[in-house]
Design a protein around this motif. Sequence first.
Motif, PDB file in Angstrom:
ATOM      1  N   ASP A  51     -36.238  36.645 -35.838  1.00 21.21           N
ATOM      2  CA  ASP A  51     -35.597  36.752 -34.527  1.00 21.21           C
ATOM      3  C   ASP A  51     -35.278  38.201 -34.171  1.00 21.21           C
ATOM      4  OD1 ASP A  51     -35.648  34.015 -34.164  1.00 21.21           O
ATOM      5  OD2 ASP A  51     -33.617  33.705 -34.931  1.00 21.21           O
ATOM      6  N   ILE A  52     -35.302  38.493 -32.877  1.00 23.49           N
ATOM      7  CA  ILE A  52     -34.842  39.772 -32.363  1.00 23.49           C
ATOM      8  C   ILE A  52     -33.322  39.748 -32.279  1.00 23.49           C
ATOM      9  CG2 ILE A  52     -34.839  41.299 -30.354  1.00 23.49           C
ATOM     10  CD1 ILE A  52     -37.649  40.343 -29.736  1.00 23.49           C
ATOM     11  N   ASN A  53     -32.694  40.854 -32.652  1.00 21.83           N
ATOM     12  CA  ASN A  53     -31.241  40.987 -32.571  1.00 21.83           C
ATOM     13  C   ASN A  53     -30.868  42.093 -31.607  1.00 21.83           C
ATOM     14  OD1 ASN A  53     -30.539  39.023 -34.646  1.00 21.83           O
ATOM     15  ND2 ASN A  53     -31.383  40.505 -36.104  1.00 21.83           N
ATOM     16  N   ARG A  54     -29.673  42.007 -31.055  1.00 19.50           N
ATOM     17  CA  ARG A  54     -29.158  43.139 -30.282  1.00 19.50           C
ATOM     18  C   ARG A  54     -29.112  44.366 -31.181  1.00 19.50           C
ATOM     19  NH1 ARG A  54     -25.188  39.164 -29.685  1.00 19.50           N
ATOM     20  NH2 ARG A  54     -25.348  37.924 -27.767  1.00 19.50           N
ATOM     21  N   GLY A  55     -29.490  45.497 -30.645  1.00 14.98           N
ATOM     22  CA  GLY A  55     -29.515  46.733 -31.417  1.00 14.98           C
ATOM     23  C   GLY A  55     -30.865  47.060 -32.018  1.00 14.98           C
ATOM     24  N   ASP A  56     -31.782  46.082 -32.082  1.00 14.73           N
ATOM     25  CA  ASP A  56     -33.117  46.353 -32.613  1.00 14.73           C
ATOM     26  C   ASP A  56     -33.856  47.341 -31.720  1.00 14.73           C
ATOM     27  OD1 ASP A  56     -32.799  44.623 -34.730  1.00 14.73           O
ATOM     28  OD2 ASP A  56     -33.983  42.997 -33.867  1.00 14.73           O
ATOM     29  N   VAL A  57     -34.603  48.243 -32.337  1.00 18.09           N
ATOM     30  CA  VAL A  57     -35.507  49.130 -31.611  1.00 18.09           C
ATOM     31  C   VAL A  57     -36.871  48.463 -31.605  1.00 18.09           C
ATOM     32  CG1 VAL A  57     -36.597  51.398 -31.545  1.00 18.09           C
ATOM     33  CG2 VAL A  57     -34.201  51.191 -32.260  1.00 18.09           C
ATOM     34  N   VAL A  58     -37.359  48.100 -30.423  1.00 21.81           N
ATOM     35  CA  VAL A  58     -38.583  47.316 -30.338  1.00 21.81           C
ATOM     36  C   VAL A  58     -39.663  48.053 -29.549  1.00 21.81           C
ATOM     37  CG1 VAL A  58     -37.421  45.087 -30.584  1.00 21.81           C
ATOM     38  CG2 VAL A  58     -37.764  46.050 -28.297  1.00 21.81           C
ATOM     39  N   VAL A  59     -40.898  47.797 -29.956  1.00 21.34           N
ATOM     40  CA  VAL A  59     -42.073  48.270 -29.224  1.00 21.34           C
ATOM     41  C   VAL A  59     -42.614  47.089 -28.433  1.00 21.34           C
ATOM     42  CG1 VAL A  59     -44.442  49.104 -29.443  1.00 21.34           C
ATOM     43  CG2 VAL A  59     -42.641  50.055 -30.902  1.00 21.34           C
ATOM     44  N   PHE A  60     -42.954  47.328 -27.164  1.00 19.70           N
ATOM     45  CA  PHE A  60     -43.446  46.238 -26.321  1.00 19.70           C
ATOM     46  C   PHE A  60     -44.499  46.761 -25.351  1.00 19.70           C
ATOM     47  CE2 PHE A  60     -39.647  48.095 -24.505  1.00 19.70           C
ATOM     48  CZ  PHE A  60     -39.930  48.258 -23.151  1.00 19.70           C
TER      49      PHE A  60
END
Length: 242
Positions: free
Chosen positions: A76-85
């Motif tokens: 799962d994605i969490n708040r605070g994650d640095v994501v590439v999209f």
Amino acid sequence: MTEESVAADQPAAQRRRSTVSFLRDLLIIIVVALLVSFLVKTFLIRSFYIPSGSMENTLQIDDRIIVNELVPGMVDINRGDVVVFTDPGGWLDNPPAPAQPWLVQVWDGLLNAVGLSVSDSNDHLIKRVIGLPGDRVECCNALGQMSVNGVPLNEPYLLLPQGAQAVSAKSFDITVPKNSLWVMGDNRYNSKDSRYNGNTPGKGFVPIDNVVGRAFVISWPIDRWGWLSDYPQTFDGIPAAG
């Protein structure tokens, strides 16, 4: 043919067989290594470079990062994650890349196939997840803070200009739609993120299906190597949406 000539031919034949065997084994090793690298890139991790300063000082221009592609498919994605999209539509306005010599294109294509090239980084964006589906994200309160579901955030990762009174130059009050994210850059006054893409088809929200993965380590340059934090101390106290 004498016994002496037969004996003399045997070492030469053995050398030829050894050479053929070595080349065969080397080819197998190369093929297996390429296959493993391809599978790792496709299903596990991938490399990108940082083309802009929107995530400073967390990420610097030309940093290389490693992205965990199990997020969000299996994790799962969490708040605070640095994501590439990938661009949800209308976020990027990149000029066409200059044509490269054909030999360079072939070489880069081979490296990209095994995950060693980062030639597609200009087609992706990287931001920090602030709001999950259903979250209400507001900015700014009397202290200049952003709030998620009514909880003010203490954001130690931010880069703000000297004298800034708030964590965002733009005020907003939004609720994140289903299957979407609200993302922002750490260089808060120099990031074209969810706040500034309200006129795009996605209204500034990023579909979770567009997420390639979560960035978890800076891999290059060597003196910048380190793990990327999701700052749980900032987001752990936030109640679930609704």
